[in-house]
Enzyme design. Structure first.
Site, PDB file in Angstrom:
ATOM      1  N   SER A   1       4.068   2.603  -3.556  1.00  0.00           N
ATOM      2  CA  SER A   1       4.555   1.234  -3.451  1.00  0.00           C
ATOM      3  C   SER A   1       4.832   0.703  -4.850  1.00  0.00           C
ATOM      4  CB  SER A   1       3.525   0.337  -2.764  1.00  0.00           C
ATOM      5  OG  SER A   1       3.892  -1.023  -2.917  1.00  0.00           O
TER       6      SER A   1
ATOM      7  N   ASN B   1       4.884  -2.382  -5.558  1.00  0.00           N
ATOM      8  CA  ASN B   1       4.428  -3.774  -5.578  1.00  0.00           C
ATOM      9  C   ASN B   1       2.947  -3.951  -5.902  1.00  0.00           C
ATOM     10  OD1 ASN B   1       7.045  -4.672  -4.836  1.00  0.00           O
ATOM     11  ND2 ASN B   1       6.613  -4.063  -2.735  1.00  0.00           N
TER      12      ASN B   1
ATOM     13  N   LYS C   1       2.635   9.917   0.311  1.00  0.00           N
ATOM     14  CA  LYS C   1       3.926   9.229   0.328  1.00  0.00           C
ATOM     15  C   LYS C   1       4.387   8.966  -1.095  1.00  0.00           C
ATOM     16  CE  LYS C   1       6.457   5.527   2.643  1.00  0.00           C
ATOM     17  NZ  LYS C   1       6.405   4.543   3.755  1.00  0.00           N
TER      18      LYS C   1
ATOM     19  N   ASN D   1       9.379   6.222  -0.259  1.00  0.00           N
ATOM     20  CA  ASN D   1       9.116   4.788  -0.203  1.00  0.00           C
ATOM     21  C   ASN D   1      10.371   4.022  -0.665  1.00  0.00           C
ATOM     22  OD1 ASN D   1       7.594   2.290  -0.148  1.00  0.00           O
ATOM     23  ND2 ASN D   1       5.756   3.466  -0.640  1.00  0.00           N
TER      24      ASN D   1
END
Length: 345
Positions: free
Chosen positions: A183, A185, A225, A254
């Site tokens: 991710s 973020n 991932k 992702n």
């Protein structure tokens, strides 16, 4: 059923008049209410068949739901009822966290894309597991992936502690566990994709999973991932490490930090991960390289930018064994699931 699914463009026009995150929450709550009513549950039910084996798991079809849509695992049965062969929920962190300040989701309709900087907003591991335990999806033969991450307040050098806590918590309730290190973020999270950092994470996870397999009497597959923004050398490093530490599969990919495909579009400059068709070619490149490096038998799940059956086929042709949907569902609705299964058949 087809009438309901084909009416999604009408619903979408209403949803797109709302703030993106508000529309997301409304969609999930409406879907749950429809599932809770037996009549509408049956009208929404879809079971496209294309039997597939993935990491030793028997799937009704190879089209799955990507993590992120249902971060708290609160709508597993309602989402599974739409026709997915497997459902992945999360990302969950050990402790509850609010995520980044709102607004934090943005639509780019001309590109059928989204930008999000949600930041692993979720109710924490305890609430997540309670939701998973309440669902009937697995008892009815559905395959469930549980996606784990680290809290934003946990220093990156102690990230392994969060992943170990997550693995231990979800292990008895998962058909497979996804380790999300990609991710954009959560600050510094993607640094865990580096050679030394990834080895330092996977070794204790490998040891923890061996202990959990002994404790629970069965081995749960573990996948990692990864991001679409990796260069060839970085992909090759990851491909070398995953089998070494007994990882069963990889999810590619992702969201992307690149804005090359959406330059000049309204809201394209918002910070966060870009999803939808602009990610498709990036993920194909990663999938192709992974397949080249990992050989024919290693499991690859392709995700990123699938808005039609054609793109689903391109993911498989690049080397994926199965696919996952997220942003395409927002633009196309649940009819996309059946379209992808038919295309792959």
């Amino acid at each position: 059923m087809s009438l309901l699914f084909n009416s999604y463009p009408l619903a979408r026009s209403v949803l797109f008049s709302l703030d993106a995150e508000a529309a997301h929450e409304l969609t999930l709550s409406s879907l749950q209410k429809a599932y809770d009513c037996r009549l509408t549950r049956n009208l929404l039910a879809s079971e496209p068949e294309l039997p597939t084996t993935l990491m030793g798991l028997s799937l009704r079809n190879p089209v799955g739901l990507a993590a992120g849509l249902d971060k708290n695992g609160a709508h597993i049965d309602a989402l599974g009822n739409l026709g997915f062969g497997f459902v992945e929920v999360g990302t969950v962190t050990p402790q509850p966290q609010a995520g980044n300040p709102k607004p934090r989701m943005f639509r780019l309709p001309r590109a059928e894309a989204l930008i999000n900087r949600l930041g692993f907003n979720n109710h924490g591991l305890e609430a997540f597991i309670a939701n998973v335990q309440e669902s009937q999806w697995r008892s009815k033969g559905g395959i469930l992936g549980l996606n784990i991450g680290k809290n934003a307040t946990t220093p990156i050098e102690r990230a392994v502690d969060d992943y170990l806590a997550g693995l231990e918590g979800v292990y008895p309730h998962a058909d497979y566990v996804t380790v999300n290190i990609s991710s954009p973020n959560t600050q510094n999270l993607r640094s865990l994709q580096g050679q030394d950092e990834l080895a330092g994470l996977l070794l204790p996870l490998q040891e923890k999973r061996k202990a959990l397999a002994d404790q629970w009497g069965h081995r749960v597959p573990m996948v990692v991932k990864i991001a679409p923004d990796l260069n060839t050398e970085q992909i090759d490093i990851i491909a070398a490490l995953l089998p070494r530490y007994d990882v069963d599969g990889v999810i590619a990919t992702n969201t992307t930090l690149s804005r090359d495909a959406v330059q000049g579009l309204p809201q394209a400059g918002e910070a966060g991960g870009l999803s939808g068709p602009p990610v498709h070619e990036l993920s194909l490149r990663v999938i192709s390289r992974l397949r080249e490096q990992l050989g024919a038998s290693f499991t690859i799940i392709g995700v990123g930018g699938i808005v039609s059956g054609k793109q689903a086929k391109e993911k498989i042709s690049a080397g994926a064994d199965a696919i996952q949907l997220y942003t395409g569902l927002i633009y196309r609705g649940p009819a996309l699931i059946r379209e992808c299964v038919r295309a792959l058949a």
